[in-house]
Design an enzyme around this catalytic site. Structure first.
Site, PDB file in Angstrom:
ATOM      1  N   ASP A   1       0.806  -1.008   0.040  1.00  0.00           N
ATOM      2  CA  ASP A   1       0.083  -0.041   0.182  1.00  0.00           C
ATOM      3  C   ASP A   1       0.616   1.487   0.085  1.00  0.00           C
ATOM      4  OD1 ASP A   1      -2.265   1.248   0.201  1.00  0.00           O
ATOM      5  OD2 ASP A   1      -3.254  -0.119   1.552  1.00  0.00           O
TER       6      ASP A   1
ATOM      7  N   ASP B   1     -10.133   3.126  -3.597  1.00  0.00           N
ATOM      8  CA  ASP B   1     -10.852   2.319  -3.076  1.00  0.00           C
ATOM      9  C   ASP B   1     -12.295   1.968  -3.806  1.00  0.00           C
ATOM     10  OD1 ASP B   1      -8.678   1.977  -1.696  1.00  0.00           O
ATOM     11  OD2 ASP B   1      -9.474   1.702   0.248  1.00  0.00           O
TER      12      ASP B   1
END
Ligand code: GLA
Length: 368
Positions: free
Chosen positions: A118, A175
């Protein structure tokens, strides 16, 4: 292809969920259909490193990570985990900046086959490619073949450098959540134009699937209808996207299974030519909103998705041969990929009726 814990479980991930999911992937036929990686996302970690090493949350993983990886491997599946290129993960746990080598070695020791990496808490002043290159190199040095999943949300055009720094797939957007609006935004609006950057071993990733969530779980946002999930899955297959299941694989509805397990649709996704589908065109606004996407296949056929993004059932959706690069006079056999039905030989164009938010996914195969 695989499963990731984040969309449904978020913070509520533990060893039992992972092992039961691995069982379900085998018993429901998902493994046989090609789903392979079982990936634990964020919030598996303890709050602090121990002796400089990442360690697990002992309440969630009482015996550590390795036995869970062993269990997953024992089912003939592969095991994945999550870390982050910054000082902390997005959920605030310790992450890998400055620890790339030791973390890559730790993951290799545990038997990790896939790393989702990430981009939260990235140190200011360092550029994204070099942060990802540090881990790409560390994974290679650690010596265990590991699929490197770059989760940089498309912020710095990772499609331009993801493969160069060792990535095998890279997120292209923020997301996803379990809503039709999110599928439209991430899938139908933001993927067009990225097709030139994908190919075997280097894939654009429009984020994990929400198929089968029905508004339950960590990224629930109202949920979708089965038609909307079918369109979502069809587009992700046309895009040659990674297919990471996000629902609770232990409790899938019959409709969810029908979507996630459709062999002919999965075959479009996994086609060995490895071309990412492109947007042929569409009516991009208003009640008639519709899009057509096409993915060339190794056989010489073309998979085509006729999507009705508007609010009128039974919309007539037409694809003209010329828009696909086919000579108008070429007869082609058309097959409905969701039902396996042969729709006959057509010349010049093909038209289907498509209900709102649904799709006609067909294979158009030129005849000699
Ligand atoms: C970011 C990622 C998500 C998920 C979470 C975990 O938001 O984009 O996919 O991994 O972090 O904290």
């Amino acid at each position: 292809m695989g499963w990731n814990s984040w969309n449904t479980f978020g913070p509520d991930i533990d060893a039992t969920v992972v092992m039961e999911t691995a069982d379900a992937i085998v018993s429901t036929g998902l493994k046989a259909a090609g789903y392979e990686y079982v990936v634990i996302d964020d919030l598996w970690e303890a709050d602090e490193r121990v002796d400089g090493r990442l360690t697990w949350d002992a309440a969630k993983f009482p015996d550590g990570i390795q036995p869970v990886a062993d269990y997953v491997h024992g089912k003939g599946l592969k095991f994945g985990i999550y870390s982050c290129a910054g000082s902390h993960t997005c959920a605030g746990k310790p992450a890998s900046y400055g620890y790339e080598e030791v973390d890559a070695r730790t993951f290799a020791e545990w038997g990790v086959d896939f790393l989702k990496y990430d981009f939260c808490y990235a140190p200011p002043g360092l550029d994204a490619p070099s942060l990802y290159q540090r881990m790409g190199q560390a994974l290679r040095s650690a010596g265990r073949p590991t699929l490197f999943s770059v989760c940089e949300w498309g912020s710095n055009k990772p499609w331009e450098w993801g493969a160069r720094v060792g990535g095998h797939m890279w997120r292209t957007t923020g997301d996803i959540n379990d809503s039709w609006a999110s599928i439209v935004d991430i899938g139908f609006e933001r993927q067009a134009g990225l097709e030139a950057y994908a190919g075997p071993g280097r894939w654009n990733d429009p984020d994990m699937l929400v198929v089968g969530m029905y508004g339950k779980g960590n990224v629930a946002h109202g949920g979708c209808t089965d038609a909307e999930y079918r369109s979502h899955f069809s587009l992700w297959c046309l895009l040659a996207s990674p297919l990471m299941i996000g629902c609770d694989a232990r409790r899938m509805s019959a409709a969810t299974r029908d979507i996630l397990l459709n062999r002919e649709v999965i075959a479009v996704n996994q086609d060995p030519l490895g071309r990412q589908g492109y947007r042929v065109g569409g009516i991009l606004h208003g009640i008639e909103t519709a899009q057509t996407w096409a993915k060339p296949l190794e056989s010489g056929a073309i998979a085509v998705g006729l999507f009705n993004l508007g609010y009128r059932d039974g919309r007539l959706a037409m694809v003209a041969w010329q828009s696909l690069g086919l000579v108008e006079s070429r007869p082609c056999r058309v097959r409905n990929l969701w039902t396996g039905q042969d729709l006959g030989v057509h010349t010049g164009s093909f038209t289907a009726r498509v209900d709102q938010h649904d799709v006609a996914l067909v294979e158009i195969a030129p005849l000699g």
